[in-house]
Scaffold this motif. Structure first.
Motif, PDB file in Angstrom:
ATOM      1  N   ARG A   1     -25.912  20.846  62.507  1.00 17.18           N
ATOM      2  CA  ARG A   1     -24.778  21.601  62.129  1.00 17.18           C
ATOM      3  C   ARG A   1     -24.400  22.423  63.215  1.00 17.18           C
ATOM      4  NH1 ARG A   1     -24.677  23.659  55.805  1.00 17.18           N
ATOM      5  NH2 ARG A   1     -25.248  21.572  55.003  1.00 17.18           N
ATOM      6  N   ASN A   2     -25.352  23.154  64.183  1.00 18.27           N
ATOM      7  CA  ASN A   2     -25.102  23.654  65.121  1.00 18.27           C
ATOM      8  C   ASN A   2     -25.717  23.101  66.515  1.00 18.27           C
ATOM      9  OD1 ASN A   2     -24.176  26.024  66.558  1.00 18.27           O
ATOM     10  ND2 ASN A   2     -25.628  27.414  65.737  1.00 18.27           N
ATOM     11  N   SER A   3     -25.057  22.177  67.182  1.00 16.67           N
ATOM     12  CA  SER A   3     -25.835  21.580  68.183  1.00 16.67           C
ATOM     13  C   SER A   3     -25.844  22.463  69.441  1.00 16.67           C
ATOM     14  CB  SER A   3     -24.979  20.236  68.563  1.00 16.67           C
ATOM     15  OG  SER A   3     -23.637  20.596  68.826  1.00 16.67           O
ATOM     16  N   ASP A   4     -24.859  23.459  69.557  1.00 18.32           N
ATOM     17  CA  ASP A   4     -25.011  24.394  70.839  1.00 18.32           C
ATOM     18  C   ASP A   4     -25.900  25.480  70.541  1.00 18.32           C
ATOM     19  OD1 ASP A   4     -22.965  22.714  71.914  1.00 18.32           O
ATOM     20  OD2 ASP A   4     -21.211  23.804  71.007  1.00 18.32           O
ATOM     21  N   GLY A   5     -26.519  25.532  69.361  1.00 21.63           N
ATOM     22  CA  GLY A   5     -27.357  27.016  68.956  1.00 21.63           C
ATOM     23  C   GLY A   5     -28.571  26.438  68.316  1.00 21.63           C
ATOM     24  N   PRO A   6     -29.092  27.546  67.917  1.00 17.34           N
ATOM     25  CA  PRO A   6     -30.489  27.407  67.135  1.00 17.34           C
ATOM     26  C   PRO A   6     -30.123  26.495  65.786  1.00 17.34           C
ATOM     27  CG  PRO A   6     -29.991  29.580  67.127  1.00 17.34           C
ATOM     28  CD  PRO A   6     -28.846  29.075  67.861  1.00 17.34           C
ATOM     29  N   PRO A   7     -31.137  25.892  65.204  1.00 18.53           N
ATOM     30  CA  PRO A   7     -30.861  25.312  63.880  1.00 18.53           C
ATOM     31  C   PRO A   7     -30.513  26.168  63.033  1.00 18.53           C
ATOM     32  CG  PRO A   7     -33.108  25.176  64.560  1.00 18.53           C
ATOM     33  CD  PRO A   7     -32.245  25.927  65.778  1.00 18.53           C
ATOM     34  N   LYS A   8     -29.722  25.751  62.031  1.00 19.15           N
ATOM     35  CA  LYS A   8     -29.275  26.675  60.910  1.00 19.15           C
ATOM     36  C   LYS A   8     -30.145  26.228  59.623  1.00 19.15           C
ATOM     37  CE  LYS A   8     -25.285  27.219  57.759  1.00 19.15           C
ATOM     38  NZ  LYS A   8     -25.307  28.651  57.988  1.00 19.15           N
ATOM     39  N   LEU A   9     -30.522  27.592  58.964  1.00 17.40           N
ATOM     40  CA  LEU A   9     -31.313  27.579  57.818  1.00 17.40           C
ATOM     41  C   LEU A   9     -30.530  27.331  56.574  1.00 17.40           C
ATOM     42  CD1 LEU A   9     -34.214  28.616  56.644  1.00 17.40           C
ATOM     43  CD2 LEU A   9     -33.057  30.820  56.179  1.00 17.40           C
ATOM     44  N   VAL A  10     -30.913  26.364  55.987  1.00 21.40           N
ATOM     45  CA  VAL A  10     -30.270  25.685  54.852  1.00 21.40           C
ATOM     46  C   VAL A  10     -31.166  25.916  53.585  1.00 21.40           C
ATOM     47  CG1 VAL A  10     -28.906  24.240  56.448  1.00 21.40           C
ATOM     48  CG2 VAL A  10     -31.070  23.479  55.381  1.00 21.40           C
ATOM     49  N   GLY A  11     -32.296  26.254  53.658  1.00 23.03           N
ATOM     50  CA  GLY A  11     -33.115  26.430  52.331  1.00 23.03           C
ATOM     51  C   GLY A  11     -34.525  26.526  52.358  1.00 23.03           C
ATOM     52  N   PHE A  12     -35.285  26.282  51.420  1.00 23.91           N
ATOM     53  CA  PHE A  12     -36.774  26.328  51.503  1.00 23.91           C
ATOM     54  C   PHE A  12     -37.147  25.253  50.664  1.00 23.91           C
ATOM     55  CE2 PHE A  12     -35.168  30.291  52.432  1.00 23.91           C
ATOM     56  CZ  PHE A  12     -35.962  31.038  53.403  1.00 23.91           C
ATOM     57  N   THR A  13     -38.396  24.773  50.852  1.00 23.17           N
ATOM     58  CA  THR A  13     -39.184  23.819  50.140  1.00 23.17           C
ATOM     59  C   THR A  13     -40.451  24.419  49.531  1.00 23.17           C
ATOM     60  OG1 THR A  13     -38.249  21.872  51.657  1.00 23.17           O
ATOM     61  CG2 THR A  13     -40.395  21.707  50.130  1.00 23.17           C
ATOM     62  N   ALA A  14     -40.878  24.478  48.458  1.00 25.08           N
ATOM     63  CA  ALA A  14     -41.993  25.209  47.732  1.00 25.08           C
ATOM     64  C   ALA A  14     -42.812  23.927  47.183  1.00 25.08           C
ATOM     65  CB  ALA A  14     -41.873  26.172  46.859  1.00 25.08           C
ATOM     66  N   ASN A  15     -44.151  23.693  47.218  1.00 25.72           N
ATOM     67  CA  ASN A  15     -44.940  22.871  46.742  1.00 25.72           C
ATOM     68  C   ASN A  15     -46.037  23.501  46.481  1.00 25.72           C
ATOM     69  OD1 ASN A  15     -45.969  22.723  49.388  1.00 25.72           O
ATOM     70  ND2 ASN A  15     -47.196  21.286  48.448  1.00 25.72           N
ATOM     71  N   THR A  16     -46.824  22.776  45.370  1.00 21.96           N
ATOM     72  CA  THR A  16     -48.397  23.180  44.766  1.00 21.96           C
ATOM     73  C   THR A  16     -48.999  22.169  44.378  1.00 21.96           C
ATOM     74  OG1 THR A  16     -49.661  24.808  43.257  1.00 21.96           O
ATOM     75  CG2 THR A  16     -47.512  23.358  42.487  1.00 21.96           C
ATOM     76  N   MET A  17     -50.321  22.157  44.528  1.00 22.23           N
ATOM     77  CA  MET A  17     -51.222  21.150  44.182  1.00 22.23           C
ATOM     78  C   MET A  17     -51.970  21.520  42.914  1.00 22.23           C
ATOM     79  SD  MET A  17     -50.122  18.785  46.386  1.00 22.23           S
ATOM     80  CE  MET A  17     -51.613  17.607  45.714  1.00 22.23           C
ATOM     81  N   VAL A  18     -52.130  20.636  41.948  1.00 22.49           N
ATOM     82  CA  VAL A  18     -52.974  20.531  41.128  1.00 22.49           C
ATOM     83  C   VAL A  18     -54.082  19.731  41.031  1.00 22.49           C
ATOM     84  CG1 VAL A  18     -52.970  20.840  38.301  1.00 22.49           C
ATOM     85  CG2 VAL A  18     -51.093  21.708  39.567  1.00 22.49           C
ATOM     86  N   SER A  19     -55.415  20.199  40.912  1.00 24.85           N
ATOM     87  CA  SER A  19     -56.510  19.228  40.625  1.00 24.85           C
ATOM     88  C   SER A  19     -56.959  19.277  39.273  1.00 24.85           C
ATOM     89  CB  SER A  19     -57.633  19.992  41.695  1.00 24.85           C
ATOM     90  OG  SER A  19     -57.407  19.807  43.008  1.00 24.85           O
ATOM     91  N   VAL A  20     -57.075  17.978  38.720  1.00 23.45           N
ATOM     92  CA  VAL A  20     -57.566  17.790  37.287  1.00 23.45           C
ATOM     93  C   VAL A  20     -58.627  17.000  37.051  1.00 23.45           C
ATOM     94  CG1 VAL A  20     -56.775  16.952  35.133  1.00 23.45           C
ATOM     95  CG2 VAL A  20     -54.997  17.979  36.753  1.00 23.45           C
ATOM     96  N   ARG A  21     -59.721  17.187  36.324  1.00 22.46           N
ATOM     97  CA  ARG A  21     -60.836  16.453  35.854  1.00 22.46           C
ATOM     98  C   ARG A  21     -60.575  15.792  34.607  1.00 22.46           C
ATOM     99  NH1 ARG A  21     -65.942  20.229  37.412  1.00 22.46           N
ATOM    100  NH2 ARG A  21     -64.676  21.760  36.132  1.00 22.46           N
ATOM    101  N   ALA A  22     -60.424  14.381  34.467  1.00 21.60           N
ATOM    102  CA  ALA A  22     -60.200  13.832  33.283  1.00 21.60           C
ATOM    103  C   ALA A  22     -61.655  13.122  32.908  1.00 21.60           C
ATOM    104  CB  ALA A  22     -59.038  12.783  33.448  1.00 21.60           C
ATOM    105  N   ARG A  23     -61.946  13.911  31.516  1.00 22.67           N
ATOM    106  CA  ARG A  23     -63.515  13.224  31.107  1.00 22.67           C
ATOM    107  C   ARG A  23     -63.368  12.187  30.042  1.00 22.67           C
ATOM    108  NH1 ARG A  23     -67.271  17.299  32.851  1.00 22.67           N
ATOM    109  NH2 ARG A  23     -66.266  19.227  33.523  1.00 22.67           N
ATOM    110  N   ASP A  24     -62.145  11.989  29.782  1.00 19.13           N
ATOM    111  CA  ASP A  24     -61.817  10.875  28.614  1.00 19.13           C
ATOM    112  C   ASP A  24     -60.650   9.808  29.644  1.00 19.13           C
ATOM    113  OD1 ASP A  24     -61.281   9.071  26.840  1.00 19.13           O
ATOM    114  OD2 ASP A  24     -60.489  10.403  25.423  1.00 19.13           O
ATOM    115  N   LEU A  25     -61.614   8.688  30.056  1.00 20.60           N
ATOM    116  CA  LEU A  25     -60.718   8.018  30.946  1.00 20.60           C
ATOM    117  C   LEU A  25     -59.632   6.913  30.100  1.00 20.60           C
ATOM    118  CD1 LEU A  25     -63.495   6.174  33.367  1.00 20.60           C
ATOM    119  CD2 LEU A  25     -61.916   8.205  33.643  1.00 20.60           C
ATOM    120  N   THR A  26     -60.039   6.888  28.750  1.00 18.07           N
ATOM    121  CA  THR A  26     -59.039   6.209  27.881  1.00 18.07           C
ATOM    122  C   THR A  26     -57.808   6.786  27.855  1.00 18.07           C
ATOM    123  OG1 THR A  26     -59.641   7.374  25.854  1.00 18.07           O
ATOM    124  CG2 THR A  26     -60.826   5.195  26.473  1.00 18.07           C
TER     125      THR A  26
END
Length: 233
Positions: free
Chosen positions: A99-124
Protein backbone atom coordinates in the motif's frame (compact mmCIF):
# COMPACT_ATOMS: atom_id res chain seq x y z
CA UNK A 1 -3.52 -55.25 25.94
CA UNK A 2 -1.82 -57.20 23.20
CA UNK A 3 1.96 -57.28 23.18
CA UNK A 4 4.48 -58.76 20.84
CA UNK A 5 8.22 -58.60 21.30
CA UNK A 6 10.75 -58.31 18.50
CA UNK A 7 14.48 -58.39 18.97
CA UNK A 8 16.82 -56.24 16.94
CA UNK A 9 20.51 -56.52 17.64
CA UNK A 10 23.65 -54.62 16.84
CA UNK A 11 26.87 -55.65 18.49
CA UNK A 12 30.51 -54.80 18.82
CA UNK A 13 33.02 -57.28 20.16
CA UNK A 14 36.42 -56.30 21.52
CA UNK A 15 38.86 -58.77 23.07
CA UNK A 16 42.51 -58.47 24.01
CA UNK A 17 44.72 -60.79 21.96
CA UNK A 18 46.52 -62.62 24.75
CA UNK A 19 46.29 -64.03 28.25
CA UNK A 20 48.25 -62.68 31.19
CA UNK A 21 49.87 -65.25 33.50
CA UNK A 22 47.16 -67.78 32.72
CA UNK A 23 44.42 -65.56 34.09
CA UNK A 24 41.68 -64.38 31.86
CA UNK A 25 42.04 -60.62 31.31
CA UNK A 26 40.40 -60.52 27.87
CA UNK A 27 37.09 -58.73 27.58
CA UNK A 28 34.14 -59.10 25.25
CA UNK A 29 31.84 -56.09 24.77
CA UNK A 30 28.44 -56.67 23.20
CA UNK A 31 25.49 -54.37 22.57
CA UNK A 32 22.04 -55.92 22.42
CA UNK A 33 18.71 -54.33 21.61
CA UNK A 34 15.13 -55.24 22.41
CA UNK A 35 11.99 -53.90 20.80
CA UNK A 36 8.51 -54.10 22.33
CA UNK A 37 5.40 -53.51 20.22
CA UNK A 38 2.19 -52.65 22.01
CA UNK A 39 -1.17 -51.05 21.26
CA UNK A 40 -1.45 -47.47 22.62
CA UNK A 41 -4.09 -46.53 25.15
CA UNK A 42 -3.87 -42.72 25.03
CA UNK A 43 -3.06 -39.88 22.64
CA UNK A 44 -1.57 -36.41 22.94
CA UNK A 45 -3.08 -33.75 20.68
CA UNK A 46 -1.72 -30.26 20.00
CA UNK A 47 -4.44 -27.93 18.69
CA UNK A 48 -4.14 -24.35 17.48
CA UNK A 49 -6.49 -21.37 17.24
CA UNK A 50 -5.54 -18.41 15.05
CA UNK A 51 -7.59 -15.24 14.51
CA UNK A 52 -7.01 -11.88 12.79
CA UNK A 53 -8.51 -8.47 13.55
CA UNK A 54 -7.70 -4.82 12.98
CA UNK A 55 -7.25 -4.25 16.73
CA UNK A 56 -4.98 -6.29 18.97
CA UNK A 57 -7.59 -6.63 21.70
CA UNK A 58 -10.19 -7.89 19.22
CA UNK A 59 -7.82 -10.58 17.90
CA UNK A 60 -7.05 -11.74 21.44
CA UNK A 61 -10.74 -11.72 22.40
CA UNK A 62 -11.63 -13.90 19.40
CA UNK A 63 -8.93 -16.41 20.26
CA UNK A 64 -10.03 -16.44 23.91
CA UNK A 65 -13.65 -17.10 22.93
CA UNK A 66 -12.69 -20.04 20.71
CA UNK A 67 -10.30 -21.47 23.31
CA UNK A 68 -13.04 -21.29 25.93
CA UNK A 69 -15.45 -23.11 23.61
CA UNK A 70 -12.81 -25.78 22.93
CA UNK A 71 -12.22 -26.33 26.66
CA UNK A 72 -15.97 -26.60 27.24
CA UNK A 73 -16.33 -29.12 24.42
CA UNK A 74 -13.44 -31.20 25.75
CA UNK A 75 -15.01 -31.22 29.21
CA UNK A 76 -18.32 -32.41 27.73
CA UNK A 77 -16.41 -35.21 26.00
CA UNK A 78 -15.06 -36.41 29.36
CA UNK A 79 -11.57 -34.91 29.18
CA UNK A 80 -10.42 -33.97 32.67
CA UNK A 81 -9.01 -30.52 33.52
CA UNK A 82 -5.59 -32.07 34.26
CA UNK A 83 -5.44 -33.27 30.64
CA UNK A 84 -5.93 -29.80 29.07
CA UNK A 85 -3.26 -27.11 28.96
CA UNK A 86 -2.71 -23.81 27.14
CA UNK A 87 0.87 -24.06 25.92
CA UNK A 88 1.37 -20.59 24.39
CA UNK A 89 -0.35 -17.34 23.42
CA UNK A 90 1.08 -15.14 20.66
CA UNK A 91 0.16 -11.73 19.24
CA UNK A 92 1.89 -10.24 16.19
CA UNK A 93 1.24 -7.20 13.94
CA UNK A 94 0.26 -7.56 10.29
CA UNK A 95 1.68 -5.19 7.70
CA UNK A 96 0.77 -4.40 4.10
CA UNK A 97 3.97 -3.87 2.17
CA UNK A 98 2.18 -2.95 -1.08
CA UNK A 99 0.00 0.00 0.00
CA UNK A 100 2.87 2.38 0.59
CA UNK A 101 5.73 1.47 -1.71
CA UNK A 102 7.53 4.78 -1.08
CA UNK A 103 7.52 4.52 2.70
CA UNK A 104 7.40 2.04 5.56
CA UNK A 105 4.85 -0.80 5.44
CA UNK A 106 1.38 0.04 6.72
CA UNK A 107 0.01 -1.61 9.87
CA UNK A 108 -3.28 -3.25 8.89
CA UNK A 109 -4.10 -5.45 11.89
CA UNK A 110 -2.99 -8.14 14.27
CA UNK A 111 -2.81 -11.94 14.36
CA UNK A 112 -3.37 -13.77 17.64
CA UNK A 113 -3.00 -17.47 18.25
CA UNK A 114 -2.89 -19.95 21.09
CA UNK A 115 -2.01 -23.61 21.41
CA UNK A 116 -3.92 -26.17 23.46
CA UNK A 117 -2.35 -29.49 24.47
CA UNK A 118 -4.79 -32.32 25.21
CA UNK A 119 -4.34 -35.85 26.54
CA UNK A 120 -7.08 -38.20 25.35
CA UNK A 121 -7.27 -41.29 27.58
CA UNK A 122 -10.21 -42.85 25.70
CA UNK A 123 -9.12 -43.51 22.12
CA UNK A 124 -12.65 -44.46 21.08
CA UNK A 125 -13.58 -40.77 21.46
CA UNK A 126 -10.52 -39.35 19.71
CA UNK A 127 -12.05 -38.85 16.25
CA UNK A 128 -15.24 -37.25 17.59
CA UNK A 129 -13.22 -34.96 19.90
CA UNK A 130 -11.09 -33.68 17.02
CA UNK A 131 -14.15 -33.10 14.85
CA UNK A 132 -15.98 -31.30 17.68
CA UNK A 133 -13.18 -28.88 18.55
CA UNK A 134 -12.80 -28.08 14.85
CA UNK A 135 -16.45 -27.10 14.75
CA UNK A 136 -15.83 -24.85 17.76
CA UNK A 137 -13.10 -22.95 15.91
CA UNK A 138 -9.79 -24.79 16.35
CA UNK A 139 -8.16 -24.45 12.94
CA UNK A 140 -4.75 -26.09 13.32
CA UNK A 141 -3.52 -29.55 14.28
CA UNK A 142 0.16 -29.32 15.19
CA UNK A 143 0.65 -32.88 16.33
CA UNK A 144 -1.00 -36.18 17.21
CA UNK A 145 1.08 -38.66 19.16
CA UNK A 146 -0.02 -41.98 20.60
CA UNK A 147 1.42 -43.19 23.88
CA UNK A 148 0.84 -45.39 26.93
CA UNK A 149 -0.58 -44.22 30.24
CA UNK A 150 1.86 -46.58 31.97
CA UNK A 151 4.95 -47.32 29.88
CA UNK A 152 6.80 -49.13 32.69
CA UNK A 153 5.85 -52.77 31.91
CA UNK A 154 6.52 -52.39 28.19
CA UNK A 155 9.86 -50.66 28.78
CA UNK A 156 10.85 -53.42 31.20
CA UNK A 157 9.98 -56.06 28.58
CA UNK A 158 12.19 -54.28 26.04
CA UNK A 159 15.05 -54.07 28.56
CA UNK A 160 14.81 -57.78 29.38
CA UNK A 161 14.94 -58.74 25.71
CA UNK A 162 17.89 -56.41 25.13
CA UNK A 163 19.83 -58.27 27.85
CA UNK A 164 18.85 -61.66 26.37
CA UNK A 165 19.95 -60.44 22.95
CA UNK A 166 23.34 -59.28 24.26
CA UNK A 167 23.95 -62.54 26.14
CA UNK A 168 23.00 -64.68 23.14
CA UNK A 169 25.35 -62.75 20.86
CA UNK A 170 28.15 -62.91 23.39
CA UNK A 171 27.85 -66.70 23.55
CA UNK A 172 27.95 -67.00 19.75
CA UNK A 173 31.10 -64.88 19.57
CA UNK A 174 32.82 -66.71 22.42
CA UNK A 175 32.04 -70.11 20.92
CA UNK A 176 33.32 -69.00 17.54
CA UNK A 177 36.55 -67.72 19.10
CA UNK A 178 37.06 -70.90 21.12
CA UNK A 179 36.89 -69.16 24.49
CA UNK A 180 34.51 -69.36 27.44
CA UNK A 181 32.36 -66.57 28.78
CA UNK A 182 33.24 -65.59 32.31
CA UNK A 183 31.63 -63.19 34.76
CA UNK A 184 29.67 -60.16 33.64
CA UNK A 185 31.90 -57.18 34.34
CA UNK A 186 29.39 -54.40 33.64
CA UNK A 187 25.97 -53.66 32.20
CA UNK A 188 25.19 -50.24 30.77
CA UNK A 189 21.73 -49.24 29.58
CA UNK A 190 21.51 -47.07 26.48
CA UNK A 191 18.69 -44.84 25.33
CA UNK A 192 15.26 -46.19 24.45
CA UNK A 193 13.16 -45.34 21.42
CA UNK A 194 10.16 -43.13 22.07
CA UNK A 195 6.95 -43.26 20.02
CA UNK A 196 6.99 -40.90 17.06
CA UNK A 197 4.19 -38.42 16.25
CA UNK A 198 1.66 -39.78 13.77
CA UNK A 199 0.79 -36.53 12.01
CA UNK A 200 2.69 -33.34 11.45
CA UNK A 201 1.27 -29.84 11.16
CA UNK A 202 -1.90 -29.67 9.07
CA UNK A 203 -4.96 -27.48 8.56
CA UNK A 204 -8.27 -28.50 10.14
CA UNK A 205 -10.68 -26.26 8.25
CA UNK A 206 -12.49 -29.10 6.51
CA UNK A 207 -12.36 -32.02 8.92
CA UNK A 208 -14.89 -34.77 8.15
CA UNK A 209 -17.53 -35.81 10.66
CA UNK A 210 -16.04 -38.18 13.27
CA UNK A 211 -12.58 -38.21 11.73
CA UNK A 212 -11.31 -41.83 11.51
CA UNK A 213 -8.13 -42.41 13.52
CA UNK A 214 -5.93 -45.52 13.24
CA UNK A 215 -3.84 -45.95 16.38
CA UNK A 216 -1.78 -48.90 15.13
CA UNK A 217 1.05 -50.04 17.43
CA UNK A 218 3.84 -48.32 19.33
CA UNK A 219 7.42 -49.51 19.22
CA UNK A 220 9.38 -48.97 22.42
CA UNK A 221 13.01 -49.98 22.31
CA UNK A 222 15.89 -50.42 24.72
CA UNK A 223 19.58 -51.16 24.36
CA UNK A 224 22.19 -52.49 26.77
CA UNK A 225 25.94 -52.84 26.51
CA UNK A 226 27.44 -55.73 28.46
CA UNK A 227 31.09 -56.51 29.16
CA UNK A 228 32.05 -60.15 29.80
CA UNK A 229 35.27 -61.61 31.11
CA UNK A 230 36.74 -64.27 28.79
CA UNK A 231 38.39 -67.46 30.00
CA UNK A 232 40.31 -70.19 28.19
CA UNK A 233 38.38 -73.38 27.37
Amino acid sequence: MRKTIAILGLMMAVATPGWADGAGDARLTVTGQGLAQVEPDMARISLGVTKQATEASAALDQVADVAQAVFARLTEAGVEARDMQSSQINLSPRYDHNRNSDGPPKLVGFTANTMVSVRARDLTKLGSIMTAVTADGANQLNGLQFDLQDRGPTEDAARADAVKDAMARAKVLADAAGVKLGAIMSIHEGGGRAPAPVYGRMAMEAAPSDMPIAAGELEIGSSVTMVFELNEE
